[in-house]
Design a protein around this motif. Structure first.
Motif, PDB file in Angstrom:
ATOM      1  N   GLY A 651       1.634  -1.422  -0.220  1.00 49.77           N
ATOM      2  CA  GLY A 651       0.225   0.266  -0.141  1.00 49.77           C
ATOM      3  C   GLY A 651       1.408   1.119   0.161  1.00 49.77           C
ATOM      4  N   GLY A 652       0.083   2.098  -0.569  1.00 47.47           N
ATOM      5  CA  GLY A 652       0.349   3.612   0.100  1.00 47.47           C
ATOM      6  C   GLY A 652       1.377   4.436  -1.176  1.00 47.47           C
ATOM      7  N   HIS A 653       1.575   3.179  -2.291  1.00 46.59           N
ATOM      8  CA  HIS A 653       2.426   3.865  -3.244  1.00 46.59           C
ATOM      9  C   HIS A 653       1.891   4.774  -4.194  1.00 46.59           C
ATOM     10  N   THR A 654       0.688   5.769  -3.934  1.00 41.45           N
ATOM     11  CA  THR A 654       0.553   6.589  -4.911  1.00 41.45           C
ATOM     12  C   THR A 654       1.131   7.703  -3.711  1.00 41.45           C
ATOM     13  N   GLY A 655       0.779   8.956  -4.274  1.00 43.34           N
ATOM     14  CA  GLY A 655       1.351  10.248  -3.661  1.00 43.34           C
ATOM     15  C   GLY A 655       0.325  10.959  -2.668  1.00 43.34           C
ATOM     16  N   TRP A 656      -1.319  10.602  -3.101  1.00 43.06           N
ATOM     17  CA  TRP A 656      -1.996  10.918  -2.225  1.00 43.06           C
ATOM     18  C   TRP A 656      -1.942  10.017  -1.045  1.00 43.06           C
ATOM     19  N   SER A 657      -2.397   8.651  -1.811  1.00 42.42           N
ATOM     20  CA  SER A 657      -2.992   7.604  -0.133  1.00 42.42           C
ATOM     21  C   SER A 657      -1.436   7.679   0.762  1.00 42.42           C
ATOM     22  N   MET A 658      -0.072   8.002   0.226  1.00 42.83           N
ATOM     23  CA  MET A 658       0.947   8.300   1.518  1.00 42.83           C
ATOM     24  C   MET A 658       0.244   9.655   2.428  1.00 42.83           C
TER      25      MET A 658
END
Ligand code: FUC
Length: 795
Positions: A651-658
């Protein structure tokens, strides 16, 4: 103006404070200190768009490349869109809705999906894009671009000025550029020390389609009209939006020649270019308006600006821009690295260097970008790329996705003291209620208004992009969070009662009509989905998204209904509608913890098709919502477990997700995890110009990252103000000034060795104040304009 009289909370505090003022120690309130320079800088031209530097006034944006020889400045006007105002509600929706609902509630998901695709999906299919306005090219006519030395390119965030300078054998060439809000033009001022001045410096204005450019009356005029053809497959064909731009040379001391579509400068040592643009877009009607003449508008703006000298234009711009940026200062230490060019600094951080000052710069850059893309003279909110876009067909159309992205854009708005940036969002959401009411009525037979997971400047509110992506009837309800939050921070009752509340109430009216009873007597949303994850249907092992009562929906409803009931508590209003809200709240499904200890994403304990999915929708109650807190310890722990599980599966692989994850950890009061993931945002999802990358560039991560820094230093969602709730070791000594807390308080905090040393509060509201730090609490009455100062231990 706040009352500058210091209210002595105790004699110790005052003597502590004055001592620090003179001793210039780490405790000093930054209000009295010299502001830190806030600059992105580079010793090379931008190799591509992701290295160019943005300027913006909320409406007109530019990306400055700083190329030697042939300079490129890519320009935008916020409303230039392909497509048109089209009702995209599927005409068969309401007739087939009961059957689709029945199938979903009976568990026949495969059949429900087929019917939904046939009868709920937007019809006609329309999608389009925010479009580049084009490029200004300046060919400086250098004989040899390799013979350049002393190259410097920077963006001064405080002044809002991008500048470039370098030396050639002939002399120094320099220019600076800004996008002025007070004058609604972009201004580029260039100088040279070459003895013969500019030589064959050629200025062109270009766009790849639907445009012609003419040189006339000492300037360049671009006239254009968007043509959508049938073959594109993006919606109704036709000649659509009109647009125009105007570039003029003013205050030039050499010879200006005008060719058919270029301008040429010869001689002279300084010239100012004035640029403006307009379209015939009209926000209230979410359509283009034949009565608006974009050509005349851009001519008028440039003509008006040309009455000022360059220095006057610059002062007017800086006097407007700088005080807004300076409302918040932040110092996390580590300024020795300020002397390293920003691109190199970022790659050194990516290789392990510690650089708290770069994190502070990233925070301020987020504020700069929000100011530049969401305030007057603009009328539109910040889209997926703010206002900066070089494409004709941008990724995701550079549109307004409302299943996380545009919400995230506004997370930093109030807490980082940029209240005015919320205004365009308020106007946009008011305008959306008109087509949204048609969607509510025609698709769902409901009152109020609704929109799905994305929209554009024409306010499409039907289902776009396919059922798999777009079946999210509560997108609009989630968009009510930033509107109400603006009130919570500012306590602006005019905003609340005249702008936010009518829109919020319409959204709640839709929900009340949309909710249906399931076989356990609970009220559920159906059809819907949990953005944009799929679950495995146990009976068939297949992946589906369409469902009923996903956790995110329930959390959205609890928040929104709670806001409305809070307003009613304050105004004393009572009506049957409020009773309906109260009784619906009691019948919503519980948010539950599943067998694996995580918060259940759906109403059943399904397995996720993608356990590491970038959306973590079921944690909305933790952030930006307010229902999962340390006062609900089981949920709090399950929320942590939910994030961990996402990470265990990539997880956390897109900028906004992180960026969202950092906010989650801040709310979980886990300073080190928040800091670690903020580092990862910079390491994995940040471009050389500090733009966030999904990939590709998407601005939400910048805004989410900026909000997260504020959330680590100050939280106020629980009815009191938590100071330094998630302060990491890496920021052991620092200070921040000008953050805002709910209740209209403005807060400065200083700390040393991870201990709070001083807090200063301006009470703009005169409301009672409760501060909490490290288990200690202080409660205090305040008067409007009062300044309160507390020292260590909140004494
Ligand atoms: C949402 C996300 C995508 C992307 C798009 C613009 O749909 O799932 O990752 O950010 O918005």
């Amino acid at each position: 103006m706040p009352n500058e009289k210091l209210v002595p909370v105790s004699a110790i505090v005052c003597s502590f404070f004055s001592l620090c003022l003179f001793a210039s120690c780490g405790h000093i309130s930054a209000r009295e200190a010299d502001p830190l320079p806030l600059k992105l800088w580079y010793d090379q031209p931008a190799a591509d768009w992701n290295e160019a530097l943005p300027v913006g006034n909320g409406r007109l944006g530019a990306m400055v490349f700083g190329r030697i020889g042939l300079e490129r400045i890519q320009v935008n006007e916020e409303s230039l869109w392909g497509g048109s105002n089209v009702n995209n509600n599927n005409p068969g929706a309401s007739e087939n809705l009961p059957e689709i609902r029945r199938l979903i509630l009976d568990g026949d998901i495969p059949k429900a999906k087929i019917l939904a695709e046939e009868h709920l999906l937007g019809d006609p299919w329309v999608d389009n894009s925010y479009r580049t306005l084009g490029d200004i090219f300046i060919d400086f006519g250098h004989d040899d671009t390799t013979a350049v030395t002393a190259y410097h390119r920077e963006l001064d965030l405080r002044k809002g000025v991008a500048s470039v300078s370098y030396e050639t054998p002939q002399g120094v060439y320099a220019y600076e550029m800004f996008s002025s809000a007070p004058d609604d033009v972009m201004v580029l001022h260039m100088t040279t020390t070459a003895p013969d001045g500019f030589q064959n410096t050629t200025i062109a204005l270009t766009r790849v389609e639907h445009t012609f450019v003419d040189a006339m009356s000492g300037g360049l005029t671009m006239i254009g009209r968007i043509i959508d053809d049938e073959a594109s497959g993006h919606g109704p064909a036709g000649a659509h939006m009109r647009f125009a731009s105007r570039l003029e040379v003013s205050g030039y001391d050499g010879i200006l020649t005008q060719n058919s579509n270029t301008l040429v400068l010869n001689g002279g040592h300084s010239a100012t270019l004035l640029f403006s643009a307009a379209t015939n877009y009209d926000l209230p009607s979410m359509d283009f308006d034949r009565g608006i003449d974009p050509h005349q508008r851009s001519m008028d703006l440039v003509a008006k600006a040309s009455e000022y000298s360059y220095q006057e234009l610059k002062s007017r711009h800086v006097d407007d821009h700088l005080p807004i940026m300076d409302r918040v200062t932040i110092d996390l230490g580590g300024h020795e690295r300020d002397s390293i060019p920003t691109g190199r600094r970022l790659s050194e951080l990516q290789q392990g260097a510690s650089d708290p000052a770069l994190k502070a710069l990233y925070f301020q850059f987020g504020r700069y970008l929000l100011m530049g893309s969401s305030r007057a003279p603009g009328v539109l909110p910040a889209n997926l790329q703010g206002i900066w876009n070089e494409h004709i067909w941008a990724p995701w159309g550079s549109d307004y996705h409302v299943n996380i992205n545009i919400q995230m854009n506004y997370w930093p708005a109030n807490v980082t003291n940029l209240d005015e940036t919320v205004s365009p969002l308020g106007d946009f959401m008011s305008a959306i209620t008109v087509p949204g009411a048609v969607t509510a009525r025609d698709m769902y037979g409901a009152g109020g208004w609704a929109m799905h997971h994305t929209t554009d400047v024409f306010g499409k509110t039907g289902v776009m992009d396919g059922i798999h992506w777009g079946m999210f009837p509560l997108g609009g309800a989630w968009m009510m969070f930033p509107l109400y939050r603006h009130y919570e921070y500012t306590l602006d009752t005019d905003w609340l009662l005249n702008r936010a509340y009518p829109v919020m109430r319409g959204s709640a009216e839709f929900i009340l009509d949309f909710l249906v009873e399931d076989d356990e007597g609970r009220l559920v949303t159906v059809p819907s989905y949990s953005p944009e994850n799929s679950y495995i249907l146990p009976e068939t092992g297949e992946e589906y998204r369409i469902t009923y009562g996903p956790t995110m929906d329930i959390q959205i409803i609890r928040e929104l209904f709670g806001y409305i009931l809070d307003v009613a508590d304050n105004t004393g209003e009572e009506d049957a509608f409020l009773d309906r809200l109260r009784s619906a709240l009691e019948r919503l499904p519980e948010v539950r913890i599943g067998a694996n200890g995580t918060i259940m994403e759906w109403i059943e304990d399904y397995d996720e098709a993608e356990p590491g999915h970038r959306h973590i929708s079921h944690l909305l109650g933790l952030h930006p919502g307010t229902h999962i807190t340390r006062d609900t310890p089981e949920m709090f722990e399950a929320a942590r477990r939910t994030i961990e599980r996402r990470f265990e599966h990539g997880g956390g692989h897109t900028g906004w997700s992180m960026a969202w994850i950092i906010n989650f950890y801040a709310r979980l009061l886990d300073a080190e995890a928040a800091h670690h993931h903020f580092r990862l945002l910079l390491e994995q999802s940040t471009l050389p110009n500090l733009f966030d990358t999904h990939p590709p560039f998407q601005i939400d991560g910048n805004f989410g990252g900026t909000a997260a820094v504020a959330e680590m230093l100050l939280q106020s969602h629980l009815g009191y103000i938590q100071l330094l709730p998630a302060l990491p070791e890496a920021w052991s000594t620092g200070r921040v000034t000008g953050l805002k807390a709910r209740g209209n308080f403005e807060i400065d905090i200083a700390w040393e060795e991870q201990q709070l040393t001083e807090v200063r509060v301006i009470s703009h509201s005169g409301r009672p104040l409760t501060l909490e730090y490290n288990g200690q609490r202080v409660e205090q009455e305040t008067t409007t304009g009062e300044i309160l100062i507390f020292g260590p231990g909140l004494r």
